[in-house]
Design a protein around this motif. Structure first.
Motif, PDB file in Angstrom:
ATOM      1  N   GLU A 290       0.832  -1.213   0.000  1.00 54.80           N
ATOM      2  CA  GLU A 290       0.000   0.000   0.000  1.00 54.80           C
ATOM      3  C   GLU A 290       0.863   1.258   0.000  1.00 54.80           C
ATOM      4  OE1 GLU A 290      -2.453  -0.494   3.396  1.00 54.80           O
ATOM      5  OE2 GLU A 290      -3.868  -1.856   2.401  1.00 54.80           O
ATOM      6  N   ALA A 291       1.914   1.254   0.808  1.00 56.37           N
ATOM      7  CA  ALA A 291       2.795   2.423   0.860  1.00 56.37           C
ATOM      8  C   ALA A 291       3.551   2.592  -0.455  1.00 56.37           C
ATOM      9  CB  ALA A 291       3.773   2.285   2.028  1.00 56.37           C
ATOM     10  N   ALA A 292       3.988   1.486  -1.036  1.00 55.76           N
ATOM     11  CA  ALA A 292       4.702   1.562  -2.315  1.00 55.76           C
ATOM     12  C   ALA A 292       3.806   2.109  -3.416  1.00 55.76           C
ATOM     13  CB  ALA A 292       5.226   0.177  -2.700  1.00 55.76           C
ATOM     14  N   ALA A 293       2.540   1.718  -3.396  1.00 55.60           N
ATOM     15  CA  ALA A 293       1.589   2.186  -4.409  1.00 55.60           C
ATOM     16  C   ALA A 293       1.409   3.698  -4.351  1.00 55.60           C
ATOM     17  CB  ALA A 293       0.246   1.489  -4.231  1.00 55.60           C
ATOM     18  N   GLU A 294       1.703   4.293  -3.184  1.00 54.17           N
ATOM     19  CA  GLU A 294       1.594   5.744  -3.022  1.00 54.17           C
ATOM     20  C   GLU A 294       2.943   6.439  -3.182  1.00 54.17           C
ATOM     21  OE1 GLU A 294      -0.326   6.355   0.718  1.00 54.17           O
ATOM     22  OE2 GLU A 294      -2.168   5.316   0.104  1.00 54.17           O
ATOM     23  N   GLY A 295       3.941   5.676  -3.648  1.00 46.79           N
ATOM     24  CA  GLY A 295       5.233   6.270  -3.961  1.00 46.79           C
ATOM     25  C   GLY A 295       6.236   6.298  -2.836  1.00 46.79           C
ATOM     26  N   ASP A 296       5.980   5.582  -1.751  1.00 48.56           N
ATOM     27  CA  ASP A 296       6.919   5.574  -0.631  1.00 48.56           C
ATOM     28  C   ASP A 296       8.232   4.905  -1.047  1.00 48.56           C
ATOM     29  OD1 ASP A 296       7.682   5.812   2.238  1.00 48.56           O
ATOM     30  OD2 ASP A 296       7.599   3.620   2.145  1.00 48.56           O
ATOM     31  N   GLU A 297       9.325   5.625  -0.961  1.00 53.96           N
ATOM     32  CA  GLU A 297      10.600   5.144  -1.476  1.00 53.96           C
ATOM     33  C   GLU A 297      11.132   3.942  -0.703  1.00 53.96           C
ATOM     34  OE1 GLU A 297      13.490   8.195  -1.884  1.00 53.96           O
ATOM     35  OE2 GLU A 297      12.263   9.425  -3.234  1.00 53.96           O
ATOM     36  N   LEU A 298      10.985   3.950   0.605  1.00 55.41           N
ATOM     37  CA  LEU A 298      11.487   2.840   1.401  1.00 55.41           C
ATOM     38  C   LEU A 298      10.752   1.556   1.031  1.00 55.41           C
ATOM     39  CD1 LEU A 298      12.427   2.936   5.137  1.00 55.41           C
ATOM     40  CD2 LEU A 298      11.008   1.078   4.277  1.00 55.41           C
ATOM     41  N   SER A 299       9.433   1.632   0.904  1.00 54.91           N
ATOM     42  CA  SER A 299       8.637   0.450   0.558  1.00 54.91           C
ATOM     43  C   SER A 299       8.951  -0.032  -0.849  1.00 54.91           C
ATOM     44  CB  SER A 299       7.142   0.773   0.673  1.00 54.91           C
ATOM     45  OG  SER A 299       6.813   1.150   1.990  1.00 54.91           O
ATOM     46  N   MET A 300       9.141   0.909  -1.760  1.00 57.78           N
ATOM     47  CA  MET A 300       9.486   0.534  -3.128  1.00 57.78           C
ATOM     48  C   MET A 300      10.841  -0.165  -3.177  1.00 57.78           C
ATOM     49  SD  MET A 300       8.105   3.967  -5.072  1.00 57.78           S
ATOM     50  CE  MET A 300       8.666   3.476  -6.708  1.00 57.78           C
ATOM     51  N   ARG A 301      11.768   0.273  -2.333  1.00 52.41           N
ATOM     52  CA  ARG A 301      13.077  -0.376  -2.278  1.00 52.41           C
ATOM     53  C   ARG A 301      12.941  -1.820  -1.794  1.00 52.41           C
ATOM     54  NH1 ARG A 301      18.142   1.371   1.730  1.00 52.41           N
ATOM     55  NH2 ARG A 301      19.212  -0.660   1.639  1.00 52.41           N
ATOM     56  N   VAL A 302      12.143  -2.037  -0.769  1.00 53.88           N
ATOM     57  CA  VAL A 302      11.938  -3.396  -0.239  1.00 53.88           C
ATOM     58  C   VAL A 302      11.375  -4.308  -1.317  1.00 53.88           C
ATOM     59  CG1 VAL A 302      10.602  -4.776   1.396  1.00 53.88           C
ATOM     60  CG2 VAL A 302      11.653  -2.634   2.143  1.00 53.88           C
ATOM     61  N   LEU A 303      10.368  -3.831  -2.037  1.00 50.63           N
ATOM     62  CA  LEU A 303       9.736  -4.658  -3.061  1.00 50.63           C
ATOM     63  C   LEU A 303      10.649  -4.869  -4.262  1.00 50.63           C
ATOM     64  CD1 LEU A 303       6.064  -3.333  -2.954  1.00 50.63           C
ATOM     65  CD2 LEU A 303       7.022  -5.387  -1.892  1.00 50.63           C
ATOM     66  N   ARG A 304      11.453  -3.880  -4.570  1.00 47.82           N
ATOM     67  CA  ARG A 304      12.393  -4.030  -5.681  1.00 47.82           C
ATOM     68  C   ARG A 304      13.412  -5.124  -5.364  1.00 47.82           C
ATOM     69  NH1 ARG A 304      13.276   0.832  -6.143  1.00 47.82           N
ATOM     70  NH2 ARG A 304      15.148   1.059  -4.866  1.00 47.82           N
ATOM     71  N   GLU A 305      13.928  -5.126  -4.147  1.00 46.26           N
ATOM     72  CA  GLU A 305      14.896  -6.149  -3.750  1.00 46.26           C
ATOM     73  C   GLU A 305      14.247  -7.525  -3.697  1.00 46.26           C
ATOM     74  OE1 GLU A 305      16.490  -4.656  -0.104  1.00 46.26           O
ATOM     75  OE2 GLU A 305      17.741  -3.131  -1.085  1.00 46.26           O
ATOM     76  N   ALA A 306      13.017  -7.587  -3.188  1.00 40.31           N
ATOM     77  CA  ALA A 306      12.296  -8.868  -3.144  1.00 40.31           C
ATOM     78  C   ALA A 306      12.019  -9.379  -4.548  1.00 40.31           C
ATOM     79  CB  ALA A 306      10.985  -8.698  -2.371  1.00 40.31           C
ATOM     80  N   GLY A 307      11.644  -8.471  -5.451  1.00 40.29           N
ATOM     81  CA  GLY A 307      11.368  -8.863  -6.825  1.00 40.29           C
ATOM     82  C   GLY A 307      12.585  -9.407  -7.538  1.00 40.29           C
ATOM     83  N   HIS A 308      13.733  -8.777  -7.308  1.00 36.55           N
ATOM     84  CA  HIS A 308      14.969  -9.272  -7.917  1.00 36.55           C
ATOM     85  C   HIS A 308      15.298 -10.672  -7.397  1.00 36.55           C
ATOM     86  CE1 HIS A 308      16.452  -4.962  -8.964  1.00 36.55           C
ATOM     87  NE2 HIS A 308      15.838  -5.510  -9.986  1.00 36.55           N
ATOM     88  N   ALA A 309      15.126 -10.890  -6.101  1.00 41.15           N
ATOM     89  CA  ALA A 309      15.374 -12.215  -5.537  1.00 41.15           C
ATOM     90  C   ALA A 309      14.413 -13.246  -6.128  1.00 41.15           C
ATOM     91  CB  ALA A 309      15.238 -12.172  -4.018  1.00 41.15           C
ATOM     92  N   LEU A 310      13.147 -12.860  -6.249  1.00 43.09           N
ATOM     93  CA  LEU A 310      12.155 -13.769  -6.824  1.00 43.09           C
ATOM     94  C   LEU A 310      12.521 -14.113  -8.267  1.00 43.09           C
ATOM     95  CD1 LEU A 310       9.468 -15.253  -6.421  1.00 43.09           C
ATOM     96  CD2 LEU A 310       8.288 -13.174  -7.155  1.00 43.09           C
ATOM     97  N   GLY A 311      12.995 -13.121  -9.009  1.00 39.24           N
ATOM     98  CA  GLY A 311      13.423 -13.370 -10.378  1.00 39.24           C
ATOM     99  C   GLY A 311      14.573 -14.353 -10.455  1.00 39.24           C
TER     100      GLY A 311
END
Length: 314
Positions: free
Chosen positions: A223-244
Motif C-alpha cells: 500500500e505504501a509503495a503504491a503511493e510512492g513511498d521510497e522505502l517500501s518501493m526499495r523493499v519490493l524491488r529487492e524482493a522482486g529481484h530475488a524472486l526473479g
C-alpha cells in the motif's frame, strides 16, 4: 448420460472446501465449513463426510474422492503423517473415507493439487509444462512436466522457497542458507521493511502509518509503495529481484511454457513483478526465458480441490 461425480476436498487449518466435478470436469456443487481442528481428527473427518453426503442426490453417483491437504503425507497408504495446521499425526484419512463411501480416495499435497488444478482447468490449461508458484507466507511450487505432476520421492518436490539465492545469506529454518524465502516471501517483505524502517526512521513515516501501530505486513508495504513511498518501493524491488533469481532456476531446470504466480504477495503487482522480470531478463538464458508466459491464477481458492479431484488414480 452418466451421472458420475468426483469429489475434491481442500482441507485447511481454517476451513474445509468441498466440490463435485462432473465428467466434463465442471464444478456442479460447492460447499465449505469451518475446520475447527481443535476438536480433533474424528470431528474434522466427520465434517468432511457431512459435506460430501450433503452434496449427493439420487441423480449423482460418487465415483471417487480426492483430498488436498498441507503436511507430510504417506499418499500410498492414505495417511496424513504430520500436519501442523491440523495438529495431526498418522491419521488414516484415506481409509476412513473409503470405509464411509466405498470409492477410491487419494491424498495430495495442497500445493501440488493447486498446481495440477491450474494446469488442467485454469491458467495453464492447454500446456504440457506448467509451474505454479505461490508467494505467500512462504514460497512453494507445483510442477507439471509433459502433462504429469512431479511429486518427487516423498511428495516433496517443488520447494522453490528453499533454493539458495545468496551463498552468503543468513541461515534459514530449513537448515540451508540464503534461501529465496528469506528475501521474497510475504514474511520476508514485512521483516525487511521493518529492518529498514528501524534503520531509517526519518523515511519510515508513510510505511509505519499504514500499519497504525500494528505489526507490519506485506500488504502495508504494498500500500505504501503504491503511493510512492521510497522505502517500501526499495523493499519490493529487492524482493522482486530475488524472486526473479528463483524463477531463473525454475526456467532453466523445468523449461516451462507458463508460470502461474499466485499467493497473497504476488497480488502486490508491478512493484514486485517488474523487478522479477528484470532479473529474469538479466540472468536467464534468453532463448529459454523468452518463451515463458507469466500469468495469474484463474481458479482462486478452488484450485486445490479441483486438482485433488482430477488427480485420483494418477
Amino acid at each position: 448420460m452418466s451421472n458420475k461425480v468426483y469429489a475434491g476436498i481442500d482441507l485447511g487449518g481454517t476451513k474445509i472446501l468441498a466440490l463435485l466435478l462432473d465428467e466434463q470436469g465442471d464444478v456442479v456443487y460447492r460447499s465449505e465449513t469451518a475446520t475447527q481442528a481443535h476438536e480433533g481428527a474424528e470431528a474434522v473427518i466427520g465434517r468432511m463426510v457431512g459435506l460430501i453426503k450433503s452434496s449427493l442426490t439420487s441423480e449423482r453417483e460418487l465415483a471417487s474422492i480426492g483430498v488436498a491437504t498441507a503436511g507430510t503425507l504417506n499418499a500410498k497408504e492414505g495417511i496424513v503423517a504430520y500436519a501442523a495446521n491440523l495438529g495431526w499425526n498418522d491419521i488414516p484419512l484415506g481409509k476412513r473415507l473409503e470405509e464411509e463411501f466405498g470409492v477410491p480416495v487419494s491424498l495430495e499435497n495442497d500445493a501440488n493439487a493447486a498446481a495440477y488444478g491450474e494446469w488442467a482447468a485454469g491458467a495453464g490449461k492447454g500446456t504440457q509444462n506448467c509451474v505454479y508458484v505461490t508467494v505467500s507466507t512462504g514460497i512453494g511450487a507445483g510442477i507439471v512436466s509433459s502433462g504429469r505432476l512431479i511429486r518427487g520421492r516423498d511428495n516433496s518436490a517443488g520447494e522453490l522457497g528453499h533454493i539458495t539465492v545468496d551463498m552468503n545469506g543468513p541461515r534459514c529454518t530449513c537448515g540451508n542458507a540464503g534461501c529465496l524465502e528469506l528475501y521474497a516471501s510475504g514474511t520476508a517483505i514485512a521483516r525487511n521493511a521493518g529492518k529498514l524502517a528501524a534503520e531509517y526512521p526519518e523515511k519510515a513515516a508513510a510505511l509505519l502509518g499504514k500499519a497504525g501501530g500494528a505489526a507490519l505486513t506485506s500488504r502495508h508495504v504494498a500500500e505504501a509503495a503504491a503511493e510512492g513511498d521510497e522505502l517500501s518501493m526499495r523493499v519490493l524491488r529487492e524482493a522482486g529481484h530475488a524472486l526473479g533469481n528463483g524463477m531463473v532456476t525454475i526456467i532453466h531446470v523445468m523449461n516451462p511454457e507458463v508460470v502461474v504466480i499466485g499467493g497473497g504477495a504476488a497480488n502486490i503487482g508491478a512493484a514486485l513483478l517488474d523487478p522479477m522480470h528484470e532479473a529474469i531478463a538479466d540472468r536467464g538464458i534468453s532463448s529459454m526465458a523468452a518463451g515463458v508466459r507469466f500469468v495469474g491464477p484463474t481458479l482462486g481458492k478452488e484450485a486445490g480441490a479441483i486438482g485433488a479431484a482430477l488427480l485420483v488414480g494418477q
